[in-house]
Design an enzyme around this catalytic site. Sequence first.
Site, PDB file in Angstrom:
ATOM      1  N   ASP A 294       4.547  -7.566  -5.096  1.00  0.00           N
ATOM      2  CA  ASP A 294       4.018  -6.927  -6.300  1.00  0.00           C
ATOM      3  C   ASP A 294       4.273  -5.417  -6.253  1.00  0.00           C
ATOM      4  OD1 ASP A 294       2.177  -6.864  -4.104  1.00  0.00           O
ATOM      5  OD2 ASP A 294       0.581  -6.219  -5.446  1.00  0.00           O
TER       6      ASP A 294
ATOM      7  N   GLU B 269      -0.819  -7.298  -3.157  1.00  0.00           N
ATOM      8  CA  GLU B 269      -1.126  -6.305  -2.129  1.00  0.00           C
ATOM      9  C   GLU B 269      -1.680  -5.052  -2.755  1.00  0.00           C
ATOM     10  OE1 GLU B 269      -0.668  -2.941   0.595  1.00  0.00           O
ATOM     11  OE2 GLU B 269       0.298  -3.184  -1.346  1.00  0.00           O
TER      12      GLU B 269
HETATM   13 ZN   LIG Z   1       3.272  -1.424  -0.402  1.00  0.00          ZN
END
Ligand SMILES: [Zn+2]
Length: 478
Positions: free
Chosen positions: A99, A175
């Site tokens: 992401d 994340e």
């Molecule tokens: Zn990162």
Amino acid sequence: MTAGATTPSLELDARTWQRACDRLVETTRGLIRIPSINPPSPEAPDLELVAANHIADLLRDAGLVPEVLEAEPGRGSVHARLRGDGTGGDPLLLLSHLDVVPAPADRWTHDPFAGELADGYIYGRGAVDMKGMVAMELGVVRLLTDAARAAGRDPASDPIPGLGRDVLFTCTADEEAGAVAGARWIAEHRPDWLRAAGALNECGGVATTVGGRRLYPIQVAEKGYAAYRIAVRGTWGHGSMPRDDNAAVLAAEVIRRLAVPGPIRITPVMGRFLEEAAAALPGEAATILRGLASDAPEHAEAALATTCDPMYARALRALVRDTISPDVVHAGVKYNVIPGDAEVQVDCRVLPGTTEQEMRALIEQKLGPDLVAACDVELLIFGAPVESPAEGPLFELLVQSIVDHDPDGVPLAAMAPFGTDAKFTGPLGVPTYGFFPLMLDPEERFLERFHGVDERVSVEALRWGLPVLYDVVRRFCG
Ligand SMILES: [Zn+2]
């Protein structure tokens, strides 16, 4: 590069490297073209899954049997295992996230989701955080499976030649927003995707030129985070008659007090970093770094502000204290109505050794009794700091591989001021190192590219890094 029979990358010929590096560039560009933005937009909620499936296709193409899972619909993470012959111990984990943070295009000079090549750089959101490294890890995987196929083996089921232990490739969703639909979920439900003797992850291993020396901070530790919502209670009233207990006025004072930097505390990792960096650097820089680690660091910190590149000064100041950044402020409903309520959200980053309770106590101490009485402090999210040993076979290989490929380089164990998925491998007992080997141009303002405008990665730096990462994997698993 120093020659030597123990440098695995030297065993591959120039044409193999040329092809692998071209593939690395194209893989990076292809990943950037999938705008796997976190938080996902309502119009395109499944772009992380699209990215995970794209990576799964590449792994399948390499002859592996990847697995894609969705912790929540559309939030795809992907995993594959390369087999060793079982003689070398627990696996090595190549960890990454797919992401990216949003990239409003108006101030970019290149489309953030086109993966354009210009001036020797690949531009786009994720170039450094962290699709470039996803592609580099895939590049190493591909070199290993190519070798297996060349030896007549099936990478889906047979051991890869030269690997004593398994290599895990795990690329996560979410994340950038707490990992609830990514590594946090995986650690709980599929720890087999993460359990390893050691993990390589984003952020460290990038050349930072200071005082003419190339330093390579290898991330062995990272700060924790604690976000709070501070509800400020004032009194509603008529704007024609100003009040001292206007909640907006109180919120302004909350922000002013919290924004004053707190006391310095040098953790063992930072103490060693400052000492080793000082030993490598000339004159004034060395004096400042040693001063920061001394009993009276205030003078050194003042010198840091006046003489150091602000980018590095900001990072260093954040690494020697628990920080508080007030980042969201809400108050008011209309220009002639005094607000009786306000809200301030603060992003706190805690050093190893600082608990959530201690962070909250620091906030309350800074607010003072008068503002504490007018505020409710509520914890939104907490992620503990993590530390891995700055010693042992894997760490030493990281150091050695940097020096093999850049004999003038100075590898240093370091801490990151922000958090990564290491927050979830650390508690599983997996020593996790930030290691994205890049030999950057001295002028490249790498730290400002993270989440910044015109995020980019140099093609030459990627080409330099691939054999470094390959050597680490081959040596650790050999
Ligand atoms: Zn990162």
